[in-house]
Design a protein around this motif. Structure first.
Motif, PDB file in Angstrom:
ATOM      1  N   SER A  33      -5.479   2.680   8.496  1.00  8.91           N
ATOM      2  CA  SER A  33      -4.626   1.957   7.772  1.00  8.91           C
ATOM      3  C   SER A  33      -4.351   0.677   7.946  1.00  8.91           C
ATOM      4  O   SER A  33      -3.043   0.744   8.872  1.00  8.91           O
ATOM      5  CB  SER A  33      -3.762   3.366   7.052  1.00  8.91           C
ATOM      6  OG  SER A  33      -2.466   3.330   6.333  1.00  8.91           O
ATOM      7  N   GLN A  56     -11.017   2.120   5.786  1.00  4.88           N
ATOM      8  CA  GLN A  56      -9.756   2.454   6.252  1.00  4.88           C
ATOM      9  C   GLN A  56     -10.399   3.864   6.736  1.00  4.88           C
ATOM     10  O   GLN A  56     -11.238   4.346   5.945  1.00  4.88           O
ATOM     11  CB  GLN A  56      -8.592   2.303   5.329  1.00  4.88           C
ATOM     12  CG  GLN A  56      -8.268   1.213   5.142  1.00  4.88           C
ATOM     13  CD  GLN A  56      -6.945   1.114   3.997  1.00  4.88           C
ATOM     14  OE1 GLN A  56      -5.750   0.751   4.680  1.00  4.88           O
ATOM     15  NE2 GLN A  56      -6.945   2.163   3.552  1.00  4.88           N
ATOM     16  N   ARG A  60      -3.959   5.923   2.983  1.00  6.39           N
ATOM     17  CA  ARG A  60      -3.522   6.918   2.442  1.00  6.39           C
ATOM     18  C   ARG A  60      -3.322   6.703   1.217  1.00  6.39           C
ATOM     19  O   ARG A  60      -2.711   5.462   1.173  1.00  6.39           O
ATOM     20  CB  ARG A  60      -2.186   7.177   3.336  1.00  6.39           C
ATOM     21  CG  ARG A  60      -2.260   7.430   4.667  1.00  6.39           C
ATOM     22  CD  ARG A  60      -1.451   8.450   5.351  1.00  6.39           C
ATOM     23  NE  ARG A  60      -0.753   6.527   6.111  1.00  6.39           N
ATOM     24  CZ  ARG A  60      -0.030   5.268   5.445  1.00  6.39           C
ATOM     25  NH1 ARG A  60       1.218   6.029   4.906  1.00  6.39           N
ATOM     26  NH2 ARG A  60       0.763   4.849   6.560  1.00  6.39           N
ATOM     27  N   ARG A  62       0.481   7.763  -2.303  1.00  9.88           N
ATOM     28  CA  ARG A  62       1.548   7.824  -2.125  1.00  9.88           C
ATOM     29  C   ARG A  62       1.784   9.754  -1.989  1.00  9.88           C
ATOM     30  O   ARG A  62       0.653  10.399  -2.419  1.00  9.88           O
ATOM     31  CB  ARG A  62       2.456   7.902  -3.015  1.00  9.88           C
ATOM     32  CG  ARG A  62       2.348   6.062  -3.345  1.00  9.88           C
ATOM     33  CD  ARG A  62       3.463   5.906  -4.989  1.00  9.88           C
ATOM     34  NE  ARG A  62       2.054   6.458  -5.356  1.00  9.88           N
ATOM     35  CZ  ARG A  62       2.800   7.147  -7.188  1.00  9.88           C
ATOM     36  NH1 ARG A  62       4.675   7.064  -6.630  1.00  9.88           N
ATOM     37  NH2 ARG A  62       2.176   8.070  -7.634  1.00  9.88           N
ATOM     38  N   ARG A  65      -0.985  11.725   0.177  1.00  8.81           N
ATOM     39  CA  ARG A  65      -2.394  12.111  -1.047  1.00  8.81           C
ATOM     40  C   ARG A  65      -3.153  10.778   0.253  1.00  8.81           C
ATOM     41  O   ARG A  65      -2.962   9.551   0.573  1.00  8.81           O
ATOM     42  CB  ARG A  65      -2.088  11.344  -2.389  1.00  8.81           C
ATOM     43  CG  ARG A  65      -1.608  12.204  -3.153  1.00  8.81           C
ATOM     44  CD  ARG A  65      -1.148  12.041  -3.774  1.00  8.81           C
ATOM     45  NE  ARG A  65      -0.905  11.359  -4.248  1.00  8.81           N
ATOM     46  CZ  ARG A  65       0.163  11.746  -5.584  1.00  8.81           C
ATOM     47  NH1 ARG A  65       0.951  12.850  -6.023  1.00  8.81           N
ATOM     48  NH2 ARG A  65       1.292  10.462  -5.829  1.00  8.81           N
ATOM     49  N   THR A  68      -9.892   6.614  -1.145  1.00  6.10           N
ATOM     50  CA  THR A  68     -10.610   6.366  -0.950  1.00  6.10           C
ATOM     51  C   THR A  68     -11.736   5.471  -1.021  1.00  6.10           C
ATOM     52  O   THR A  68     -11.391   5.062  -2.114  1.00  6.10           O
ATOM     53  CB  THR A  68     -11.545   8.185  -1.359  1.00  6.10           C
ATOM     54  OG1 THR A  68     -10.806   9.377  -0.691  1.00  6.10           O
ATOM     55  CG2 THR A  68     -13.075   8.373  -0.851  1.00  6.10           C
ATOM     56  N   LYS A 126      -7.908   4.460 -13.584  1.00  7.04           N
ATOM     57  CA  LYS A 126      -6.800   3.922 -12.222  1.00  7.04           C
ATOM     58  C   LYS A 126      -7.767   2.154 -11.417  1.00  7.04           C
ATOM     59  O   LYS A 126      -8.907   3.487 -10.557  1.00  7.04           O
ATOM     60  CB  LYS A 126      -6.521   4.400 -11.605  1.00  7.04           C
ATOM     61  CG  LYS A 126      -5.435   4.288  -9.670  1.00  7.04           C
ATOM     62  CD  LYS A 126      -5.067   5.179  -9.446  1.00  7.04           C
ATOM     63  CE  LYS A 126      -4.074   5.114  -8.692  1.00  7.04           C
ATOM     64  NZ  LYS A 126      -2.875   5.462  -8.084  1.00  7.04           N
ATOM     65  N   GLY A 129      -3.878   0.861  -6.153  1.00  7.77           N
ATOM     66  CA  GLY A 129      -2.884   1.660  -6.170  1.00  7.77           C
ATOM     67  C   GLY A 129      -2.098   0.964  -5.156  1.00  7.77           C
ATOM     68  O   GLY A 129      -2.644   0.493  -4.393  1.00  7.77           O
ATOM     69  N   ASN A 146     -10.032  -1.244  -6.448  1.00  7.57           N
ATOM     70  CA  ASN A 146     -11.904  -0.670  -6.518  1.00  7.57           C
ATOM     71  C   ASN A 146     -12.090  -1.734  -6.798  1.00  7.57           C
ATOM     72  O   ASN A 146     -12.181  -2.697  -7.650  1.00  7.57           O
ATOM     73  CB  ASN A 146     -12.008   0.582  -7.777  1.00  7.57           C
ATOM     74  CG  ASN A 146     -10.845   1.595  -6.374  1.00  7.57           C
ATOM     75  OD1 ASN A 146     -11.023   1.676  -5.932  1.00  7.57           O
ATOM     76  ND2 ASN A 146     -10.938   2.410  -8.079  1.00  7.57           N
TER      77      ASN A 146
HETATM   78  C1  BT5 Z   1      -1.816   4.967  -4.314  1.00  3.99           C
HETATM   79  O1  BT5 Z   1      -1.118   6.100  -3.696  1.00  3.99           O
HETATM   80  O2  BT5 Z   1      -1.996   5.347  -5.404  1.00  3.99           O
HETATM   81  C2  BT5 Z   1      -1.724   3.925  -3.189  1.00  3.99           C
HETATM   82  C3  BT5 Z   1      -2.614   3.769  -2.386  1.00  3.99           C
HETATM   83  C4  BT5 Z   1      -2.199   3.156  -1.474  1.00  3.99           C
HETATM   84  C5  BT5 Z   1      -3.835   2.094  -0.791  1.00  3.99           C
HETATM   85  C6  BT5 Z   1      -3.553   1.015  -0.276  1.00  3.99           C
HETATM   86  S1  BT5 Z   1      -5.229   0.303   0.814  1.00  3.99           S
HETATM   87  C7  BT5 Z   1      -4.425  -0.631   1.713  1.00  3.99           C
HETATM   88  C8  BT5 Z   1      -2.992  -0.017   2.694  1.00  3.99           C
HETATM   89  N1  BT5 Z   1      -3.574   0.867   3.298  1.00  3.99           N
HETATM   90  C9  BT5 Z   1      -3.071   2.619   3.422  1.00  3.99           C
HETATM   91  O3  BT5 Z   1      -3.386   3.435   3.706  1.00  3.99           O
HETATM   92  N2  BT5 Z   1      -2.685   2.681   2.284  1.00  3.99           N
HETATM   93  C10 BT5 Z   1      -2.754   1.560   1.254  1.00  3.99           C
HETATM   94  P1  BT5 Z   1      -1.302   7.865  -5.187  1.00  3.99           P
HETATM   95  O4  BT5 Z   1      -0.512   7.178  -6.012  1.00  3.99           O
HETATM   96  O5  BT5 Z   1      -0.291   8.504  -4.126  1.00  3.99           O
HETATM   97  O6  BT5 Z   1      -2.694   7.891  -5.780  1.00  3.99           O
HETATM   98  C11 BT5 Z   1      -3.865   8.847  -4.999  1.00  3.99           C
HETATM   99  C12 BT5 Z   1      -4.967   9.690  -5.487  1.00  3.99           C
HETATM  100  O7  BT5 Z   1      -5.240   8.595  -6.110  1.00  3.99           O
HETATM  101  C13 BT5 Z   1      -5.169  10.437  -4.728  1.00  3.99           C
HETATM  102  O8  BT5 Z   1      -4.688  11.491  -5.037  1.00  3.99           O
HETATM  103  C14 BT5 Z   1      -6.701  10.456  -5.560  1.00  3.99           C
HETATM  104  O9  BT5 Z   1      -6.067  11.717  -6.217  1.00  3.99           O
HETATM  105  C15 BT5 Z   1      -6.792   9.295  -6.048  1.00  3.99           C
HETATM  106  N3  BT5 Z   1      -7.827   8.151  -5.727  1.00  3.99           N
HETATM  107  C16 BT5 Z   1      -7.810   7.827  -4.634  1.00  3.99           C
HETATM  108  N4  BT5 Z   1      -8.958   7.058  -4.024  1.00  3.99           N
HETATM  109  C17 BT5 Z   1      -8.725   5.904  -5.427  1.00  3.99           C
HETATM  110  C18 BT5 Z   1      -9.523   5.193  -5.692  1.00  3.99           C
HETATM  111  N5  BT5 Z   1     -10.117   3.872  -4.763  1.00  3.99           N
HETATM  112  N6  BT5 Z   1      -9.435   4.761  -7.190  1.00  3.99           N
HETATM  113  C19 BT5 Z   1      -8.906   5.591  -7.601  1.00  3.99           C
HETATM  114  N7  BT5 Z   1      -8.288   6.631  -7.251  1.00  3.99           N
HETATM  115  C20 BT5 Z   1      -8.597   7.114  -5.806  1.00  3.99           C
END
Ligand code: BT5
Length: 259
Positions: A33, A56, A60, A62, A65, A68, A126, A129, A146
């Motif tokens: 990550s 990655q 991760r 929030r 979660r 992907t 979305k 994030g 994405n």
């Molecule tokens: C986020 O969390 O939206 C924060 C994502 C942050 C990712 C970046 S990548 C670089 C850095 N290194 C890391 O390890 N993380 C950061 P949250 O609001 O909790 O959304 C997560 C939820 O979004 C998951 O439970 C899925 O349902 C959904 N999800 C997973 N992958 C997704 C994707 N590629 N596009 C849209 N939704 C996704």
């Protein structure tokens, strides 16, 4: 050939770094990550910098979660920031989200909008994030955007998600991730020195949540439903629920339809 393009990429990123506050912009093929990597740098009092990766293995979101993204399908990066301004952390994180929304919007139709606290949406779906962590006076702000889903929505990504390439003007075109990273870092750099009132007003202007009927889920069992009316100086979402205004600092928001 690969060596040559990697040299070009390094030169391009070094040039962007020279023009911004960030001491370096690294790009690595794979890591657990990028947030974890820069958290380790923060713990060593390392300088402000940016780290990008193609893949990655432990990305991760929030609240523990998962994020992907198949290799090279996304812009995955983190910023190590020491914001000297007298500003709530929400707005430093907001500088990254707003810069990304503006960089995406410049390329897509329709524009990209923000969803409180810091999601990016296109047509309500979305596209990106943000995950931030505080380490003393240092902040690590990660963003996953994405980008190129030509092979279809990746397995494990919910269906209310989208990617930039689905909204580019030319059908079948893909996002140039290197150019995008250069543009995003430049925009973040500029917002980090902008007047805080300007950051706030631009953020609220780009935000789809303010003015929407919402349900804010505070935890598994409690929620507030009402009209989101503003975001306060601390980054709290103000919701008019009946005659009361309640402020939410942490939670997930659902935009409700008003029919
Ligand atoms: C986020 O969390 O939206 C924060 C994502 C942050 C990712 C970046 S990548 C670089 C850095 N290194 C890391 O390890 N993380 C950061 P949250 O609001 O909790 O959304 C997560 C939820 O979004 C998951 O439970 C899925 O349902 C959904 N999800 C997973 N992958 C997704 C994707 N590629 N596009 C849209 N939704 C996704």
């Amino acid at each position: 050939m690969r060596d040559e393009s990697e040299r070009d990429r390094s030169a391009f990123l070094a040039d962007v770094a020279d023009r911004t506050r960030f001491e370096q912009i690294g790009w690595i093929p794979e890591t657990g990550s990028t947030n974890d990597d820069l958290a380790a740098v923060a713990a060593d009092a390392g300088p402000e910098q940016v780290l990008v990766t193609d893949l990655q293995t432990a990305g991760r979101g929030r609240r523990d979660r998962v994020w992907t993204a198949p290799s090279e399908s996304a812009v995955l990066m983190s910023f190590l920031i020491r914001d000297g301004r007298d500003l709530a952390p929400f707005w430093t994180i907001g500088c990254v989200a707003l810069a990304a929304a503006e960089a995406v919007s410049e390329r897509t139709t329709p524009r990209c909008r923000l969803k409180w606290p810091n999601d990016l949406l296109i047509e309500g779906r979305k596209v990106a994030g943000v995950l931030a962590q505080l380490h003393g006076d240092t902040m690590v702000v990660g963003i996953g955007i994405n980008a190129n889903w030509r092979a279809g929505r990746p397995e494990g990504v919910p269906d209310h998600a989208t990617s930039i390439d689905a909204h580019l003007p030319e059908t079948g075109a893909s996002l140039d991730r290197l150019q995008f990273v250069g543009d995003l870092v430049t925009r973040v750099d500029s917002l980090l020195t902008a007047d805080s009132a300007d950051v706030r007003s631009r953020w609220v202007e780009a935000c789809e949540t303010v003015g929407a009927h919402v349900r804010a889920e505070l935890d598994q069992t409690s929620a507030i439903t009402g009209m989101a009316i503003d975001v306060d100086v601390h980054g709290g979402l103000q919701i008019q629920a009946g005659t009361q205004v309640q402020t939410v600092h942490v939670g997930d928001v659902v935009h409700l339809r008003r029919d």
